[in-house]
Write an enzyme that holds these catalytic residues in place. Structure first.
Site, PDB file in Angstrom:
ATOM      1  N   CYS A   1      22.061  -3.496  31.436  1.00 29.43           N
ATOM      2  CA  CYS A   1      22.958  -4.440  30.799  1.00 29.43           C
ATOM      3  C   CYS A   1      24.296  -4.427  31.500  1.00 29.43           C
ATOM      4  O   CYS A   1      24.480  -3.791  32.526  1.00 29.43           O
ATOM      5  CB  CYS A   1      23.139  -4.072  29.321  1.00 29.43           C
ATOM      6  SG  CYS A   1      21.589  -3.862  28.414  1.00 29.43           S
TER       7      CYS A   1
ATOM      8  N   ASP B   1      16.473   3.097  23.086  1.00 30.25           N
ATOM      9  CA  ASP B   1      17.133   4.341  23.469  1.00 30.25           C
ATOM     10  C   ASP B   1      18.597   4.356  23.032  1.00 30.25           C
ATOM     11  O   ASP B   1      19.178   5.417  22.819  1.00 30.25           O
ATOM     12  CB  ASP B   1      17.017   4.593  24.972  1.00 30.25           C
ATOM     13  CG  ASP B   1      17.419   3.396  25.823  1.00 30.25           C
ATOM     14  OD1 ASP B   1      17.703   2.329  25.266  1.00 30.25           O
ATOM     15  OD2 ASP B   1      17.434   3.531  27.064  1.00 30.25           O
TER      16      ASP B   1
END
Length: 636
Positions: free
Chosen positions: A2, A105
């Site tokens: 990201c 996660d």
């Protein structure tokens, strides 16, 4: 994978809508890093914004969206990267009572911080990450970067605002961003082809070093009547790892080393093959990428998707070797052959892709192979870091030979040695780099001085950049790792600078510009720690580099596929600059343009240009440095 961004300031009186709009602009500048979704969170207490762009890899549902809050609401996080052992950590946390909404996660990191605290949680994580974490209760902002520097994180003050982001273009989107060029950092760029951490091309903007936590307490700053106070601490140090590894040593046999390394690699690769989207691998045909692909194929019942870039020019093309290895392993292979026309088309995108001057010429094939891979997969594994860990660069062997010469020269009378140094400058017809190496040898400096000269693209960058003073780096000052072999010291220094600031920057920016996540199994910190335990004789053996990796690869492909000269991911720039790219080169480096900019010395630039184009000297690296800088300067 990201993109994260954010800022914090106390003096401003912006309304919530304006704060959100600014944060969205910052995140929007990195939409390529996260094309699937985005989000912003702002604080009610101070002007603080956390922004996120998401490339969905694990838990594609909204449960994985960011910014994300911890269960109690105490912490808010924006996170870039992957935690490969998040399932094991999830089980450990669940046994302690933690409850999870999804299976990302990111949620595991937050639960860990709630349960164990920041430092202990990061110490448990195996992966690559850049994290911004806000502690609502204590009013503390944490910026955290992974151990080896796979994921980028910039930060710095612009006026009264503290900015941070995965890429500089996000920081440039903030209205307070000044963007004054730092000429001292430019001198480092012209020496190394990249700007080493902690510096950046902009004054007062820095790269967070690998293995580092930056902590900013807002309450402490308010008591001091200043927001500019923060502290940085190291939670993992490659230098310390290497020193402790040599101290503890390795008491196993060579066969044990190969077996242990293969088990570590299999475990790392298995963890990095976890994804809820299509996955593949870059395959150059070299030892590192071939080993990674061979072990991927062992773990995968289906053919692994592999991707390679080739060249038409003789002496540069490795695509044939990659294809042969892929066919032998049973992979699904895709290749693309580059042309000068494609280089021209892509070249103009490089300043936007890399944000600051960056001149590793393999950036172009890296971008093209990422673009190729993204047509088929969303995640690609890479074989980077084998050279720095297992004595893979030919320059390491060459350094050992030259340092032995330098040691013998120490017995030469100082006066006579001075005459030799002077004669080199007057008579030597070799390249600038060769002259610098000879000077370093004759002056009998340290082996680091000799190595720095060997790998410098330009030996006198302050003569090129007007009004600049070259800052210190790990190659020019500081306490060297306390290791018994010069070669081991150099591998550590490369692991501290060249690897994170060149190789990993090249791969991250090129891949993310194509919205492709890359993963590097060899950078699992357990493998790094194991590699530095091995003595040099287990890495360089029988005249061959990367000996343990070769032994693993021999199990999967015939030796003649492996044992050939190392070429690296090189580009025929020398030929192209004098032919297909000649007109563009003269246009970009025109006297008028250089003088008008007022940053570079026009006379020095013209000398490099003329010398190279008439074939008097090969200044390919400096020429590419100049071209990439000028292209960057005029694109911003």
């Amino acid at each position: 994978m990201c993109g994260i961004a954010g800022y914090i300031t106390i003096k401003s009186q912006r309304r919530a809508g304006e704060i959100i709009a600014i944060a969205n602009m910052m995140a929007g500048a990195m939409q390529h890093r996260g094309p699937d979704s985005g989000g912003v969170w702002i604080s009610d207490e101070v002007e603080l914004a956390l922004a996120h762009r998401r490339l969905s890899i694990i838990d594609l549902s909204s449960s994985g969206s960011q910014p994300m809050h911890s269960d109690t609401g105490r912490y808010v996080i924006v996170f870039n990267g992957e935690i490969y052992n998040h399932r094991a950590l999830r089980r450990e946390l669940a046994s302690c009572g933690s409850v999870f909404r999804g299976h990302s996660d990111t949620e595991v990191v937050l639960a860990g911080v709630e349960r164990w605290g920041v430092r202990q949680t990061i110490g448990k994580c195996i992966g690559m990450f850049a994290i911004a974490l806000w502690d609502v209760r204590e009013a503390i902002l944490y910026l955290i970067r992974d151990r080896m520097g796979e994921k980028p994180l910039y930060y710095g003050w612009q006026k009264d605002t503290f900015l941070f982001a995965s890429e500089l273009k996000a920081m440039r989107s903030h209205p307070e961003f000044i963007g004054e060029i730092c000429r001292d950092s430019l001198s480092l760029y012209f020496r190394h082809k990249y700007i080493p951490a902690p510096y950046s091309v902009y004054r007062d903007v820095f790269k967070l070093e690998p293995g580092t936590i930056l902590e900013m307490s807002i309450r402490r700053n308010l008591l001091n009547n200043s927001l500019r106070h923060y502290r940085k601490t190291t939670y993992w140090s490659l230098k310390q790892v290497a020193e402790e590894a040599e101290s503890s040593g390795y008491d196993g046999s060579s066969e044990d080393a190969v077996s242990n390394l293969e088990m570590l690699l299999l475990d790392s690769i298995e963890g990095q093959m976890v994804a809820d989207v299509p996955l593949g691998a870059f395959l150059s045909g070299g030892i590192d990428s071939s080993t990674v692909v061979a072990l991927m194929q062992r773990l995968n019942p289906e053919p692994v998707n592999t991707f390679c870039i080739g060249f038409q020019e003789h002496g540069y093309d490795e695509a044939g070797h990659a294809k042969r290895i892929a066919q032998h392993l049973g992979c699904k292979h895709t290749e693309l052959y580059m042309t000068p026309r494609q280089v021209m088309d892509v070249m103009h995108r490089m300043p936007h892709v890399y944000d600051e001057p960056f001149a590793d010429a393999s950036q172009i094939p890296t971008f093209l192979v990422s673009q190729l891979a993204r047509q088929h997969v969303t995640v690609s594994l890479s074989g980077d870091a084998g050279d720095e860990l297992f004595y893979g660069y030919t320059v390491y062997t060459l350094l050992a030979k030259r340092w032995a010469i330098a040691q013998r020269l120490r017995v030469v009378n100082k006066f006579f040695r001075g005459l030799l140094v002077d004669l080199v400058g007057r008579l030597c017809k070799s390249s600038q780099r060769q002259q610098a190496v000879i000077r370093a040898l004759l002056q009998a400096g340290t082996f680091v001085d000799v190595y720095r000269a060997m790998v410098s693209a330009n030996a006198a960058p302050s003569e090129l950049v007007l009004n600049s003073i070259e800052p210190a780096t790990v190659f020019s000052c500081g306490e060297l790792p306390k290791l018994s072999r010069p070669e081991n010291v150099i591998m550590v220094l490369d692991g501290l600078s060249y690897l994170p600031d060149d190789i990993l920057v090249k791969v991250d920016r090129a891949a993310m510009a194509c919205s492709l996540e890359t993963r590097i199994p060899l950078l699992d910190h357990r493998i790094v720690e194991f590699a530095f335990r091995l003595p040099l004789k287990m890495k360089f053996r029988d005249g061959r580099t990367k000996w343990p990796l070769r032994q693993i690869l021999y199990k999967y492909v015939p030796p003649d596929f492996v044992d050939r000269p190392k070429k690296g991911f090189s580009v025929p720039l020398n030929q192209w600059l004098r032919k297909e790219l000649r007109e563009w080169t003269y246009d970009v480096l025109s006297d008028e343009s250089i003088k008008q900019d007022g940053i570079l010395n026009p006379r020095v630039v013209r000398n490099y240009l003329d010398d190279h184009m008439i074939g008097r000297h090969d200044h390919t690296e400096t020429m590419w440095n100049l071209l990439m800088f000028q292209s960057w300067l005029h694109s911003n």
